[in-house]
Design a protein around this motif. Structure first.
Motif, mmCIF file in Angstrom:
data_model
loop_
_atom_site.group_PDB
_atom_site.id
_atom_site.type_symbol
_atom_site.label_atom_id
_atom_site.label_comp_id
_atom_site.label_asym_id
_atom_site.label_seq_id
_atom_site.Cartn_x
_atom_site.Cartn_y
_atom_site.Cartn_z
ATOM 1 N N ARG A 153 0.838 -1.211 0.000
ATOM 2 C CA ARG A 153 0.000 0.000 0.000
ATOM 3 C C ARG A 153 0.867 1.254 0.000
ATOM 4 O O ARG A 153 0.591 2.225 -0.708
ATOM 5 C CB ARG A 153 -0.931 -0.006 1.215
ATOM 6 C CG ARG A 153 -1.837 1.216 1.324
ATOM 7 C CD ARG A 153 -2.811 1.271 0.176
ATOM 8 N NE ARG A 153 -3.729 2.389 0.273
ATOM 9 C CZ ARG A 153 -3.488 3.611 -0.228
ATOM 10 N NH1 ARG A 153 -2.333 3.855 -0.843
ATOM 11 N NH2 ARG A 153 -4.392 4.567 -0.113
ATOM 12 N N ASP B 29 -6.889 -0.669 1.751
ATOM 13 C CA ASP B 29 -7.164 0.000 3.030
ATOM 14 C C ASP B 29 -8.083 -0.851 3.905
ATOM 15 O O ASP B 29 -7.882 -0.954 5.121
ATOM 16 C CB ASP B 29 -7.787 1.374 2.788
ATOM 17 C CG ASP B 29 -6.786 2.379 2.233
ATOM 18 O OD1 ASP B 29 -5.560 2.134 2.372
ATOM 19 O OD2 ASP B 29 -7.215 3.395 1.655
ATOM 20 N N ARG B 30 -9.088 -1.470 3.295
ATOM 21 C CA ARG B 30 -9.986 -2.332 4.059
ATOM 22 C C ARG B 30 -9.257 -3.585 4.545
ATOM 23 O O ARG B 30 -9.456 -4.037 5.682
ATOM 24 C CB ARG B 30 -11.191 -2.728 3.211
ATOM 25 C CG ARG B 30 -12.187 -1.599 2.969
ATOM 26 C CD ARG B 30 -13.463 -2.143 2.337
ATOM 27 N NE ARG B 30 -14.139 -3.094 3.227
ATOM 28 C CZ ARG B 30 -15.228 -3.800 2.865
ATOM 29 N NH1 ARG B 30 -15.735 -3.659 1.632
ATOM 30 N NH2 ARG B 30 -15.789 -4.635 3.718
ATOM 31 N N LEU C 261 -6.307 -3.802 5.426
ATOM 32 C CA LEU C 261 -5.371 -3.428 6.489
ATOM 33 C C LEU C 261 -6.059 -2.857 7.726
ATOM 34 O O LEU C 261 -5.395 -2.581 8.726
ATOM 35 C CB LEU C 261 -4.361 -2.407 5.949
ATOM 36 C CG LEU C 261 -3.411 -2.955 4.883
ATOM 37 C CD1 LEU C 261 -2.693 -1.824 4.161
ATOM 38 C CD2 LEU C 261 -2.401 -3.920 5.512
ATOM 39 N N ASP C 262 -7.366 -2.702 7.671
ATOM 40 C CA ASP C 262 -8.120 -2.111 8.783
ATOM 41 C C ASP C 262 -8.555 -3.201 9.761
ATOM 42 O O ASP C 262 -9.436 -4.009 9.442
ATOM 43 C CB ASP C 262 -9.348 -1.376 8.229
ATOM 44 C CG ASP C 262 -10.182 -0.728 9.326
ATOM 45 O OD1 ASP C 262 -9.788 -0.804 10.519
ATOM 46 O OD2 ASP C 262 -11.232 -0.150 8.989
ATOM 47 N N PRO C 263 -7.975 -3.254 10.958
ATOM 48 C CA PRO C 263 -8.319 -4.327 11.907
ATOM 49 C C PRO C 263 -9.805 -4.367 12.262
ATOM 50 O O PRO C 263 -10.312 -5.425 12.666
ATOM 51 C CB PRO C 263 -7.478 -3.997 13.143
ATOM 52 C CG PRO C 263 -6.386 -3.099 12.651
ATOM 53 C CD PRO C 263 -6.972 -2.323 11.506
ATOM 54 N N ALA C 264 -10.507 -3.243 12.100
ATOM 55 C CA ALA C 264 -11.925 -3.202 12.458
ATOM 56 C C ALA C 264 -12.817 -3.795 11.369
ATOM 57 O O ALA C 264 -13.997 -4.072 11.610
ATOM 58 C CB ALA C 264 -12.348 -1.754 12.744
ATOM 59 N N ASP C 265 -12.273 -3.976 10.162
ATOM 60 C CA ASP C 265 -13.068 -4.497 9.049
ATOM 61 C C ASP C 265 -13.143 -6.015 9.137
ATOM 62 O O ASP C 265 -12.127 -6.694 9.277
ATOM 63 C CB ASP C 265 -12.429 -4.067 7.722
ATOM 64 C CG ASP C 265 -13.373 -4.244 6.537
ATOM 65 O OD1 ASP C 265 -13.907 -5.361 6.363
ATOM 66 O OD2 ASP C 265 -13.574 -3.271 5.791
ATOM 67 N N SER D 198 -10.900 -7.875 6.806
ATOM 68 C CA SER D 198 -9.487 -7.494 6.826
ATOM 69 C C SER D 198 -8.578 -8.719 6.958
ATOM 70 O O SER D 198 -9.027 -9.817 7.335
ATOM 71 C CB SER D 198 -9.202 -6.527 7.966
ATOM 72 O OG SER D 198 -9.198 -7.209 9.204
ATOM 73 N N HIS E 77 -6.571 -9.159 9.208
ATOM 74 C CA HIS E 77 -6.510 -9.493 10.624
ATOM 75 C C HIS E 77 -7.555 -10.542 11.017
ATOM 76 O O HIS E 77 -7.400 -11.213 12.041
ATOM 77 C CB HIS E 77 -6.727 -8.232 11.471
ATOM 78 C CG HIS E 77 -5.758 -7.133 11.156
ATOM 79 N ND1 HIS E 77 -4.557 -6.975 11.808
ATOM 80 C CD2 HIS E 77 -5.815 -6.128 10.241
ATOM 81 C CE1 HIS E 77 -3.921 -5.922 11.314
ATOM 82 N NE2 HIS E 77 -4.656 -5.399 10.376
#
Length: 316
Positions: A269, A285-286, A288-292, A295, A297
């Motif tokens: 990215r 971006d999604r 890499l977003d831990p809240a998604d 993701s 994660h």
């Protein structure tokens, strides 16, 4: 397979291995520091080490194969060129127990990791390190029975000339093993539930552009086809065989492999984002977003699959 890993045609994203792209190589190709887009090998050290450790079974198989091409007890000195954090250095030392194994790299911090790893594995008396930039430092490396160059030659502008120099370091009957090429590393299926399918193929294309710029920016760079067998033969060596080694970590992955994937995509990215369209940047971006929930994660379909090719040749 070298640790500075990253590989070549078909593996350009890995040249980030060490770099802008996030790093897929196996930790080895850091001998040269004149690369176009800047590669901070010290910053990349933990990533390189994790990559190489995940590929240890493949590297072990490669080292065992080399033992069928060179007399194990007859190999007395090994050069690991572009040794990175030294994962492969220790494996070579273990595979060839009569040899002094010398790690060669341009980053002192990576050489320190190599020494620490060798000490921890009880190899400290047989593993040494040399700080050298390539190609300038090749002539001073001394003679060897085995030269392992893991994803390091592609960081040298005139690859043909470098191979001639390496050939000059080999003792009669000595063997060189180049890790160059293979297949792009994959972490995700074609359809990931968001964005356009085929994201990693487009990341490969961006990586190929980055790699071309890196090559073009090297001193004395030559536009040379990646015909490694022909290049080795042109250096006066006799090709001794080519094999490809697979690293296959299926889903579900361990936390370490997941962390590696997150770091890899984060570097993509950062380093290749401007080469992607807005939709792909949003998908990254999604991821890499831990809240998604989709993701990296949280995904249950994350895996690690790659292949590294080793080209060998012998001095008559």
């Amino acid at each position: 397979m070298s640790q500075h890993s990253e590989s070549r045609q078909g593996n350009h994203g890995d040249h980030g291995d060490h770099g802008a792209h996030g790093g897929q190589g196996q930790g080895h190709a850091h001998a040269h520091h004149h690369d176009g887009p800047h590669l901070d090998w010290n910053e990349l050290a933990p990533l390189l080490e994790r990559q190489a450790e995940i590929a240890i079974p493949a590297y072990t198989d490669a080292a065992a194969w080399l033992g069928t091409l060179a007399p194990v007890q007859g190999v007395r000195r090994i050069l690991d060129v572009g040794s990175g954090p030294g994962v492969v250095t220790s494996l070579l030392a273990e595979a060839f127990p009569a040899a002094e194994t010398v790690a060669v790299d341009g980053t002192p911090e990576l050489l320190a990791r190599t020494r620490d790893r060798a000490e921890a594995r009880g190899l400290g008396t047989r593993v040494s390190t040399v700080h050298a930039e390539l190609p300038e430092g090749i002539a001073g490396l001394g003679q060897a029975d085995l030269i392992w160059a893991g994803n390091s030659v592609h960081h040298i502008g005139d690859q043909r000339a470098a191979l001639v120099e390496f050939a000059g370091l080999l003792n009669p009957g000595g063997l060189i093993a180049l890790v160059e090429g293979g297949l792009p590393t994959r972490h995700l299926p074609w359809h990931i539930g968001m964005g356009r399918p085929g994201l990693e193929a487009r990341l490969d294309a961006a990586g190929a552009d980055w790699f071309g710029e890196m090559r073009a920016g090297l001193p004395d760079t030559k536009d040379e086809p990646d015909d490694w067998r022909a290049l080795l033969a042109g250096a006066g060596l006799t090709p001794a065989g080519t094999r490809t080694f697979l690293t296959d970590v299926p889903a579900p992955v361990s936390p370490v492999v997941r962390e590696l994937a997150v770091t890899h995509f984060g570097r993509l990215r950062e380093g290749c984002g401007t080469r992607l369209d807005a939709d792909d940047r949003a998908t990254l971006d999604r991821l890499l977003d831990p809240a998604d929930e989709l993701s990296l994660h949280r995904r249950t379909d994350l895996f690690h699959l790659t292949a590294r090719t080793v080209h060998t040749a012998r001095k008559g």
